[in-house]
Design a protein around this motif. Structure first.
Motif, PDB file in Angstrom:
ATOM      1  N   GLU A  54       0.542  -1.344   0.225  1.00 27.48           N
ATOM      2  CA  GLU A  54      -0.169   0.218  -0.449  1.00 27.48           C
ATOM      3  C   GLU A  54       1.173   1.299   0.282  1.00 27.48           C
ATOM      4  O   GLU A  54       1.030   1.966  -0.822  1.00 27.48           O
ATOM      5  CB  GLU A  54      -0.642  -0.123   1.474  1.00 27.48           C
ATOM      6  CG  GLU A  54      -1.523   1.425   1.363  1.00 27.48           C
ATOM      7  CD  GLU A  54      -2.849   0.920   0.035  1.00 27.48           C
ATOM      8  OE1 GLU A  54      -3.172   2.529   0.208  1.00 27.48           O
ATOM      9  OE2 GLU A  54      -3.307  -0.277  -0.457  1.00 27.48           O
ATOM     10  N   GLU A  55       2.052   1.252   1.204  1.00 28.44           N
ATOM     11  CA  GLU A  55       2.979   2.601   0.299  1.00 28.44           C
ATOM     12  C   GLU A  55       4.174   2.424   0.110  1.00 28.44           C
ATOM     13  O   GLU A  55       5.100   2.444   0.742  1.00 28.44           O
ATOM     14  CB  GLU A  55       2.897   3.303   2.182  1.00 28.44           C
ATOM     15  CG  GLU A  55       2.037   3.762   2.989  1.00 28.44           C
ATOM     16  CD  GLU A  55       1.221   4.570   3.795  1.00 28.44           C
ATOM     17  OE1 GLU A  55       2.243   4.309   4.218  1.00 28.44           O
ATOM     18  OE2 GLU A  55       0.785   5.135   3.485  1.00 28.44           O
ATOM     19  N   ALA A  56       4.235   1.716  -0.589  1.00 29.55           N
ATOM     20  CA  ALA A  56       5.486   0.748  -1.151  1.00 29.55           C
ATOM     21  C   ALA A  56       6.194   1.190  -2.170  1.00 29.55           C
ATOM     22  O   ALA A  56       4.902   2.319  -2.950  1.00 29.55           O
ATOM     23  CB  ALA A  56       5.515  -0.851  -1.428  1.00 29.55           C
ATOM     24  N   LEU A  57       7.141   1.721  -2.845  1.00 28.88           N
ATOM     25  CA  LEU A  57       7.655   2.403  -3.157  1.00 28.88           C
ATOM     26  C   LEU A  57       9.074   1.796  -4.479  1.00 28.88           C
ATOM     27  O   LEU A  57       9.944   1.355  -4.041  1.00 28.88           O
ATOM     28  CB  LEU A  57       8.368   3.538  -3.382  1.00 28.88           C
ATOM     29  CG  LEU A  57       9.235   4.845  -4.597  1.00 28.88           C
ATOM     30  CD1 LEU A  57       8.375   5.394  -5.485  1.00 28.88           C
ATOM     31  CD2 LEU A  57       9.946   5.910  -3.630  1.00 28.88           C
ATOM     32  N   VAL A  58       8.437   1.421  -5.993  1.00 27.72           N
ATOM     33  CA  VAL A  58       9.504   0.830  -6.249  1.00 27.72           C
ATOM     34  C   VAL A  58      10.688   1.805  -7.336  1.00 27.72           C
ATOM     35  O   VAL A  58      10.139   2.098  -7.791  1.00 27.72           O
ATOM     36  CB  VAL A  58       9.009  -0.559  -7.296  1.00 27.72           C
ATOM     37  CG1 VAL A  58       9.857  -1.029  -8.074  1.00 27.72           C
ATOM     38  CG2 VAL A  58       8.358  -1.672  -6.465  1.00 27.72           C
ATOM     39  N   VAL A  59      11.610   1.414  -6.962  1.00 31.27           N
ATOM     40  CA  VAL A  59      12.816   2.737  -7.600  1.00 31.27           C
ATOM     41  C   VAL A  59      13.634   2.099  -8.688  1.00 31.27           C
ATOM     42  O   VAL A  59      13.903   1.107  -8.715  1.00 31.27           O
ATOM     43  CB  VAL A  59      13.939   3.147  -6.408  1.00 31.27           C
ATOM     44  CG1 VAL A  59      14.358   3.891  -7.550  1.00 31.27           C
ATOM     45  CG2 VAL A  59      12.724   3.718  -5.575  1.00 31.27           C
ATOM     46  N   LEU A  60      13.270   2.314  -9.443  1.00 31.85           N
ATOM     47  CA  LEU A  60      14.149   1.565 -11.494  1.00 31.85           C
ATOM     48  C   LEU A  60      15.461   2.907 -11.425  1.00 31.85           C
ATOM     49  O   LEU A  60      15.193   3.857 -11.985  1.00 31.85           O
ATOM     50  CB  LEU A  60      12.902   1.792 -12.565  1.00 31.85           C
ATOM     51  CG  LEU A  60      13.900   1.093 -13.139  1.00 31.85           C
ATOM     52  CD1 LEU A  60      14.245  -0.508 -13.203  1.00 31.85           C
ATOM     53  CD2 LEU A  60      13.065   1.187 -14.654  1.00 31.85           C
ATOM     54  N   PRO A  61      16.686   2.654 -10.792  1.00 36.90           N
ATOM     55  CA  PRO A  61      17.645   3.767 -11.693  1.00 36.90           C
ATOM     56  C   PRO A  61      17.596   2.880 -13.201  1.00 36.90           C
ATOM     57  O   PRO A  61      18.158   2.457 -13.431  1.00 36.90           O
ATOM     58  CB  PRO A  61      18.650   2.457 -10.650  1.00 36.90           C
ATOM     59  CG  PRO A  61      17.993   1.917 -10.062  1.00 36.90           C
ATOM     60  CD  PRO A  61      17.124   1.320 -10.668  1.00 36.90           C
ATOM     61  N   ILE A  62      18.374   4.128 -13.667  1.00 37.63           N
ATOM     62  CA  ILE A  62      18.784   4.430 -15.036  1.00 37.63           C
ATOM     63  C   ILE A  62      19.350   4.943 -15.645  1.00 37.63           C
ATOM     64  O   ILE A  62      19.394   6.000 -15.124  1.00 37.63           O
ATOM     65  CB  ILE A  62      17.109   4.974 -16.212  1.00 37.63           C
ATOM     66  CG1 ILE A  62      15.951   4.077 -15.437  1.00 37.63           C
ATOM     67  CG2 ILE A  62      17.601   4.349 -17.699  1.00 37.63           C
ATOM     68  CD1 ILE A  62      14.986   4.434 -15.779  1.00 37.63           C
ATOM     69  N   GLY A  63      20.711   4.429 -16.667  1.00 36.76           N
ATOM     70  CA  GLY A  63      21.656   5.028 -16.861  1.00 36.76           C
ATOM     71  C   GLY A  63      22.201   5.015 -18.004  1.00 36.76           C
ATOM     72  O   GLY A  63      21.339   6.042 -19.230  1.00 36.76           O
ATOM     73  N   ALA A  64      23.372   4.721 -18.606  1.00 38.38           N
ATOM     74  CA  ALA A  64      23.545   5.301 -20.227  1.00 38.38           C
ATOM     75  C   ALA A  64      25.195   4.396 -19.971  1.00 38.38           C
ATOM     76  O   ALA A  64      25.637   3.928 -18.933  1.00 38.38           O
ATOM     77  CB  ALA A  64      23.817   6.069 -19.998  1.00 38.38           C
ATOM     78  N   VAL A  65      25.823   4.200 -20.769  1.00 33.86           N
ATOM     79  CA  VAL A  65      26.498   3.816 -21.563  1.00 33.86           C
ATOM     80  C   VAL A  65      27.287   4.847 -22.310  1.00 33.86           C
ATOM     81  O   VAL A  65      26.745   3.916 -23.596  1.00 33.86           O
ATOM     82  CB  VAL A  65      26.786   2.831 -21.473  1.00 33.86           C
ATOM     83  CG1 VAL A  65      28.084   2.092 -22.297  1.00 33.86           C
ATOM     84  CG2 VAL A  65      26.844   1.226 -20.531  1.00 33.86           C
ATOM     85  N   GLU A  66      28.625   5.146 -22.048  1.00 32.41           N
ATOM     86  CA  GLU A  66      28.787   6.559 -23.689  1.00 32.41           C
ATOM     87  C   GLU A  66      29.375   7.445 -23.143  1.00 32.41           C
ATOM     88  O   GLU A  66      30.173   7.439 -21.500  1.00 32.41           O
ATOM     89  CB  GLU A  66      27.524   7.699 -23.790  1.00 32.41           C
ATOM     90  CG  GLU A  66      26.996   8.645 -22.136  1.00 32.41           C
ATOM     91  CD  GLU A  66      26.470   9.604 -22.649  1.00 32.41           C
ATOM     92  OE1 GLU A  66      25.020   9.504 -23.159  1.00 32.41           O
ATOM     93  OE2 GLU A  66      26.561  10.549 -21.624  1.00 32.41           O
ATOM     94  N   GLN A  67      30.515   7.993 -24.186  1.00 36.05           N
ATOM     95  CA  GLN A  67      31.628   8.280 -23.561  1.00 36.05           C
ATOM     96  C   GLN A  67      31.639   9.503 -22.666  1.00 36.05           C
ATOM     97  O   GLN A  67      30.381  10.500 -22.685  1.00 36.05           O
ATOM     98  CB  GLN A  67      32.287   9.122 -24.732  1.00 36.05           C
ATOM     99  CG  GLN A  67      31.901  10.305 -25.942  1.00 36.05           C
ATOM    100  CD  GLN A  67      31.879  11.829 -24.635  1.00 36.05           C
ATOM    101  OE1 GLN A  67      33.085  11.844 -24.470  1.00 36.05           O
ATOM    102  NE2 GLN A  67      31.263  12.419 -25.210  1.00 36.05           N
TER     103      GLN A  67
END
Length: 269
Positions: free
Chosen positions: A29-42
């Motif tokens: 009910e009060e849960a938060l799911v976190v998706l970290p998003i990054g990159a592979v770049e120079q």
């Protein structure tokens, strides 16, 4: 044997380390799911191409130190690839297409929803992802019913005096800020003998256009020879530790608030 997922955040809050039965039993009910998003770049000649993913992981790891156990914040495995087309053609850059990232985000969101969760935070470490993530947040909301939030590492408050105003405006890629953070978290990944500086002449040629707002389309080849924007020579591990502490506390406050946010309460009754 060295293992990747060390530290309290990845031990206590890493959702994929749970069994299916344990995920099913979690209060949601009060849960938060976190998706970290990054990159592979120079990132120039001094920082790893994994910089933006490292930043997303490390800032979250720091933030979780300040989130009490009673708050149900759960981390998903970080997505290491994003939209890095502005760096295409430079060695080490691996970019997803827009449709690919859209599809992956929607599929992940569907899985989050089918697991019974109600809130999803897209925690972004790469500025080039921002526009699409904002668009997809609404699409995910419409298709899954999830409450969806976006938070960008680059948009966090930087304490006055830690970096210069010029760096704040123009040092957006491989400059003082990013280099200091990686020096503090992964010093062995930084080539300190290659620290450099390069600023685009944006303020000389426009009174209005800026990277942060009043934006314009650009690639790194339009604005930089070296592949960086900013002054990495002023970076330090001590500065990075201060940034992690301040921004970690800021992210922690946001995470805690989002666990109880209810979008259905925004309309006047």
């Amino acid at each position: 044997m060295e293992r990747r997922y060390n530290g309290s955040a990845w031990h206590d809050r890493f959702l994929p380390r749970l069994t299916s039965a344990e995920v099913q039993a979690l209060p949601k009910e009060e849960a938060l799911v976190v998706l970290p998003i990054g990159a592979v770049e120079q990132h120039g000649s001094h920082l790893p191409v994994y910089t933006d993913t490292l930043l997303a992981e490390s800032v979250l790891d720091e933030a979780c130190k300040y989130v009490p156990e009673r708050y149900a914040v759960w981390l998903l495995a970080p997505m290491p690839y994003g939209i890095s087309s502005e760096h295409s053609g430079r060695a080490g850059t691996i970019s997803l297409s827009i449709p690919t990232l859209q599809g992956v985000l929607m599929d992940i969101a569907q899985g989050v929803r089918e697991s019974g969760f109600r809130r999803l935070l897209l925690f972004n470490g790469h500025g080039g992802n921002s526009a699409l993530l904002n668009l997809m947040a609404r699409e995910v909301r419409l298709k899954t019913g999830l409450m969806v939030f976006c938070l960008n590492v680059g948009g966090l408050t930087i304490e006055e005096g830690l970096i210069t105003e010029k760096e704040r405006l123009l040092g957006i890629h491989g400059g003082d800020y990013e280099t200091s953070l990686i020096m503090a978290s992964y010093p062995e990944w930084v080539r300190e003998e290659r620290l450099g500086a390069e600023y685009p002449r944006l303020e000389e040629h426009s009174r209005y256009l800026r990277f942060q707002n009043a934006g314009f389309a650009w690639t790194i080849d339009d604005v930089s020879e070296s592949g960086i924007l900013g002054d990495a020579r002023t970076a330090s591990a001590d500065k990075g530790k201060l940034l992690y502490d301040r921004q970690g506390r800021q992210v922690a406050d946001i995470l805690m608030e989002l666990t109880s946010f209810e979008i259905g309460k925004l309309k006047q009754q």
